[in-house]
Every structure is written in structure tokens, then in C-alpha cells.
Design a protein around this motif. Structure first.
Motif, PDB file in Angstrom:
ATOM      1  N   ASP A  48      13.361 -13.920   3.660  1.00 35.20           N
ATOM      2  CA  ASP A  48      11.903 -13.884   3.761  1.00 35.20           C
ATOM      3  C   ASP A  48      11.438 -13.106   4.981  1.00 35.20           C
ATOM      4  O   ASP A  48      10.468 -12.354   4.911  1.00 35.20           O
ATOM      5  N   THR A  49      12.138 -13.272   6.091  1.00 31.19           N
ATOM      6  CA  THR A  49      11.783 -12.549   7.308  1.00 31.19           C
ATOM      7  C   THR A  49      11.996 -11.052   7.126  1.00 31.19           C
ATOM      8  O   THR A  49      11.178 -10.249   7.585  1.00 31.19           O
ATOM      9  N   THR A  50      13.046 -10.675   6.421  1.00 29.01           N
ATOM     10  CA  THR A  50      13.317  -9.263   6.168  1.00 29.01           C
ATOM     11  C   THR A  50      12.209  -8.639   5.338  1.00 29.01           C
ATOM     12  O   THR A  50      11.747  -7.527   5.627  1.00 29.01           O
ATOM     13  N   LEU A  65       9.091  -9.698   5.124  1.00 32.65           N
ATOM     14  CA  LEU A  65       7.888  -9.629   5.957  1.00 32.65           C
ATOM     15  C   LEU A  65       7.939  -8.454   6.928  1.00 32.65           C
ATOM     16  O   LEU A  65       6.926  -7.789   7.164  1.00 32.65           O
ATOM     17  N   ILE A  66       9.100  -8.198   7.489  1.00 33.70           N
ATOM     18  CA  ILE A  66       9.242  -7.055   8.400  1.00 33.70           C
ATOM     19  C   ILE A  66       9.077  -5.747   7.641  1.00 33.70           C
ATOM     20  O   ILE A  66       8.416  -4.813   8.115  1.00 33.70           O
ATOM     21  N   SER A 120      19.242  -7.509   3.242  1.00 33.01           N
ATOM     22  CA  SER A 120      19.376  -8.680   4.108  1.00 33.01           C
ATOM     23  C   SER A 120      20.757  -9.312   3.995  1.00 33.01           C
ATOM     24  O   SER A 120      21.188 -10.023   4.893  1.00 33.01           O
ATOM     25  N   SER A 140      20.893  -8.597  11.124  1.00 30.14           N
ATOM     26  CA  SER A 140      19.597  -8.731  11.782  1.00 30.14           C
ATOM     27  C   SER A 140      18.465  -8.525  10.769  1.00 30.14           C
ATOM     28  O   SER A 140      18.441  -7.533  10.035  1.00 30.14           O
ATOM     29  N   ALA A 141      17.515  -9.460  10.747  1.00 36.92           N
ATOM     30  CA  ALA A 141      16.391  -9.342   9.820  1.00 36.92           C
ATOM     31  C   ALA A 141      15.510  -8.149  10.177  1.00 36.92           C
ATOM     32  O   ALA A 141      14.983  -7.464   9.293  1.00 36.92           O
ATOM     33  N   PHE A 142      15.351  -7.889  11.477  1.00 36.00           N
ATOM     34  CA  PHE A 142      14.532  -6.755  11.899  1.00 36.00           C
ATOM     35  C   PHE A 142      15.117  -5.435  11.397  1.00 36.00           C
ATOM     36  O   PHE A 142      14.410  -4.597  10.835  1.00 36.00           O
TER      37      PHE A 142
END
Length: 103
Positions: A2-4, A6-7, A73, A78-80
Motif C-alpha cells: 500500500d505504501t508503494t 501511495l508513493i 514491491s 524499500s517502499a520509496f
């Protein structure tokens, strides 16, 4: 994952905002078309053209980058970096599709 996503979507928004700000010349006060009204594009026209032609491209970039972010991902820890790489790959894919379509 999810973070990936969103980034990746965040990068799409940042790129779009940067293009709109530089193309519309908001920082310099806009364009003045009193000298050449027949071929000059005003700031309002840039936003209209951007919304008409740019919205489908922007949505396509966001969808493709979100889809690429899912497998990315799993590969990148790293998600960023996974979100950033997925946006770069989606942008490259979008440029290839546009070059093939309009080419």
C-alpha cells in the motif's frame, strides 16, 4: 504494498503539478496575449487543454504505475524506491505508447 502504491501515485501528482506550474507560467504572472492574439496560448487555455488532453494521460499513468507497483514491491525492499521505480517505468511505458500512437 500500500505504501508503494501511495508513493507511486504521489510521484504522479508531483510530476503533474510541476508540469502545470511551468507550462502555465503561474510564477511569472501568466501570459499576456495582447501582442499576438492569433497564436498565443493564455494561462486559462493551458489549463483547459491540460484538463482535456492531460486527464486521460494522467489517469493512465496513475493506473499503470499502481499496477507496476504491486510486483515492484515484492522485488525491491524499500517502499520509496519501489514506488519511484514503478512511476519511472510507467512513465517510460506511457512515452512508448504515445510515440507509437502519434509517431
Amino acid at each position: 504494498m500500500d505504501t508503494t502504491i501511495l508513493i507511486a501515485v504521489g510521484w504522479c501528482i508531483v510530476i503533474t503539478a510541476g508540469v502545470l506550474i511551468t507550462q502555465s507560467e503561474i510564477l511569472t504572472g501568466g501570459r499576456d496575449c495582447t501582442d499576438a492574439p492569433s497564436w498565443c496560448v493564455t494561462t486559462e487555455m493551458v489549463f483547459t487543454i491540460g484538463l482535456t488532453w492531460g486527464a486521460p494521460l494522467w489517469l493512465g499513468l496513475m493506473v499503470v504505475s499502481s499496477l507496476v507497483a504491486i510486483p515492484m514491491s515484492r522485488v525491491v525492499a524499500s517502499a520509496f524506491w519501489a514506488g519511484t521505480l514503478s512511476t519511472l517505468l510507467a512513465g517510460a511505458a506511457s512515452l512508448l505508447v504515445m510515440a507509437a500512437a502519434f509517431g
